[in-house]
Design a protein around this motif. Structure first.
Motif, PDB file in Angstrom:
ATOM      1  N   VAL A  45       2.333   1.634  -7.245  1.00 60.16           N
ATOM      2  CA  VAL A  45       2.114   0.727  -6.473  1.00 60.16           C
ATOM      3  C   VAL A  45       1.095  -0.373  -6.908  1.00 60.16           C
ATOM      4  N   GLN A  73       2.386   7.632  -7.081  1.00 64.88           N
ATOM      5  CA  GLN A  73       2.697   6.630  -6.061  1.00 64.88           C
ATOM      6  C   GLN A  73       1.525   5.517  -6.073  1.00 64.88           C
ATOM      7  N   THR A  97       0.749  -1.184  -0.126  1.00 65.78           N
ATOM      8  CA  THR A  97      -0.019   0.150  -0.100  1.00 65.78           C
ATOM      9  C   THR A  97       0.791   1.232   0.009  1.00 65.78           C
ATOM     10  N   VAL A  98       0.359   2.236  -0.562  1.00 69.38           N
ATOM     11  CA  VAL A  98       0.910   3.762  -0.397  1.00 69.38           C
ATOM     12  C   VAL A  98       1.334   3.931   0.840  1.00 69.38           C
ATOM     13  N   PRO A  99       2.581   4.309   1.098  1.00 69.28           N
ATOM     14  CA  PRO A  99       3.150   4.551   2.579  1.00 69.28           C
ATOM     15  C   PRO A  99       2.822   6.058   2.829  1.00 69.28           C
TER      16      PRO A  99
END
Lengths: 271, 264
Positions: A73, A69, A43-45
């Protein structure tokens, strides 16, 4: 008695009828075939600073971070779902897929996700940087000393970066890396290249016809530890600065670097 | 900071060093299981739940033709030719085993972890370190407990009292052998000798009982899958973490001169 000590799926399986034989084999392997894959994904951080005002406006942040992102991802998830790479960090995926031609696209997505997060982690809004000395270069001794040893001054570093940037056309990343003499070098990777692997640094301009192969120079294994980078992909600057205003973007970027983060990275890489 | 050219060893060391903070960059990876995680950092007793047992395949028994009817109370049913162990029972018995380990740790007893299958070595060694006990991963030597004077003497090594600063305390008589206060067996079916010796020497035992094992061999059976390394790593991790928590509550008394537990 287990004299052979070879880990095997057949351990303890006694030959009953054929139905139960395979089930007993499955019993001793934590089988991934039966498990539900939907929960295993990337998952997108989160990034430490969302308000990067002069560098990225609200809309610019959404484009450069959330959308880009998110897209990268998600594409990576689609490609990596179901393989053993879905549990690995980006760092691992980059190394595992770098030399495999059938996973070339996976490598590009993983590398781009890494590069983008690396970029956004080292940013902080320019006002905060001016206000608090611990985010400035002068407040962080190790990185300041390193920059003064390798480049005459902070401005010299910026001018070198700008020089390299003015020669690049298209999407690229400019990195400041630590090489195998513990020097800081400025290097460039086109598209989604990574500084970690020599064969994938993609440092030659893709628009030029290559007269020499990309990795003809003596390969330097294990060297090049990236310390911080600059995103020269179009989506980073065209919403806020305009398509041809790279110089202003680079100036604003240099004022928005969070030097304490960069110092941490440097301290944790010196050996 | 500029130095001579780094040697390959230094470069490799640097690469390993940057891995620790580089793994987090890129994306958040969803929580997942890796065998090394189960060995090095097992779940603590608070995390024990039905879903944890299910994901570790603790419910898979052996083939129905190899059934030991004494395990009937632990069986939920049959499917695909194997018996399914009831996880309700597993939870109850496992909780009891955890409290037994806690009480033994509170009284500063010596715990021995036995796991002789291939692949159980790492988890058993780490569990022994955590619980300040001993481990057996190769073969239970017959007579380790009932013939301790001879067999433990032949093992090599010495039992040496060490004070707070790590210096050896000279004593007139040093102990020649150790009799454990609790034995944890991960495969009692293959370590019959260990179970019988413990019975003879009145040492309580905790053992993982599968559907083909005899629950009377151990004092506190834990009905679970003994074939799956993930399951055995989980159970031995839970028990050793319980002991470790007990020791961490009062670390001074564990490390003092008066304690005879092995160093962590």
């Amino acid at each position: 008695m287990n004299f052979l000590r070879i880990p095997s799926a057949f351990h303890g399986v006694r030959c009953a009828n054929s139905q139960s034989f395979f089930l007993q084999c499955f019993k001793s392997i934590p089988s991934r075939i039966q498990s539900n894959h939907f929960k295993c994904y990337h998952t997108v951080p989160e990034i430490p600073e969302r308000n990067l005002n002069p560098l990225f406006s609200e809309h610019g942040m959404k484009v450069a971070w959330d959308e880009h992102q998110g897209h990268v991802v998600k594409s990576l998830n689609d490609r990596v779902k179901g393989t053993e790479l879905e549990d690995h960090s980006m760092f691992n995926i980059i190394f595992q897929t770098a030399v495999l031609p059938e996973h070339a696209a996976t490598f590009q997505f993983a590398s781009q996700a890494y590069n983008n997060h690396f970029f956004f982690e080292s940013l902080i809004s320019a006002e905060k940087a001016k206000a608090d000395p611990k985010f400035q270069l002068e407040g962080n001794s190790v990185i300041q000393q390193a920059i003064l040893e390798n480049f005459e001054s902070k401005e010299d570093l910026l001018s070198k970066i700008k020089q390299l940037a003015s020669n690049t056309f298209g999407a690229a990343w400019i990195w400041v890396v630590l090489d195998d003499y513990n020097r800081l070098q400025v290097m460039r990777t086109f598209q989604a290249g990574t500084p970690f692997l020599w064969t994938r640094s993609q440092s030659n301009d893709p628009h030029l016809v290559p007269s020499v192969p990309d990795h003809s120079m003596r390969p330097r294994n294990y060297s090049h530890v990236p310390i911080f980078n600059l995103c020269l992909w179009d989506h980073a600057y065209f919403t806020d600065f305009g398509l041809f205003q790279r110089e202003q973007y680079i100036d604003t970027w240099f004022q928005s670097i969070n030097w304490s983060v960069v110092e941490n990275r440097l301290k944790q890489s010196l050996v | 900071m500029i130095s001579r050219k780094l040697t390959t060893e230094q470069l490799i060391a640097r690469r390993l060093k940057i891995r620790s903070w580089n793994h987090k960059i890129g994306a958040k990876v969803a929580p997942h299981y890796t065998p090394s995680m189960g060995v090095r950092n097992p779940a603590s007793p608070e995390k024990l739940s039905m879903s944890l047992l299910l994901s570790s395949y603790a419910h898979m028994g052996h083939s129905t033709s190899l059934w030991n009817p004494l395990t009937q109370p632990f069986i939920y049913g049959k499917r695909d030719g194997i018996h399914i162990i009831s996880l309700d029972q597993t939870m109850v018995y496992l909780r009891r085993a955890i409290s037994v380990v806690r009480e033994v740790a509170k009284a500063r007893g010596v715990i021995v972890f036995i796991g002789t299958r291939s692949g159980q070595k790492d988890s058993v060694v780490n569990a022994a370190k955590r619980a300040r006990g001993f481990h057996v991963f190769d073969r239970w030597l017959p007579g380790l407990v009932t013939n301790a004077r001879n067999v433990q003497g032949n093992l090599g090594g010495k039992i040496v009292p060490v004070d707070d600063n790590g210096r050896v305390v000279p004593t007139k008589e040093s102990p020649k052998f150790v009799i454990p206060d609790l034995i944890v067996v991960l495969n009692p079916l293959e370590n019959r000798g260990a179970c019988l010796e413990a019975q003879k020497a009145s040492i309580p035992t905790i053992g993982i009982i599968d559907s083909d094992a005899d629950p009377k061999m151990v004092t506190y059976p834990v009905p679970a899958n003994d074939d799956s390394l993930r399951c055995t790593d989980l159970i031995v991790g839970l028990l050793s973490k319980a002991a470790e928590q007990e020791y961490n509550q009062n670390p001074a008394s564990v490390n003092s001169t008066a304690s005879y537990l092995p160093r962590a």
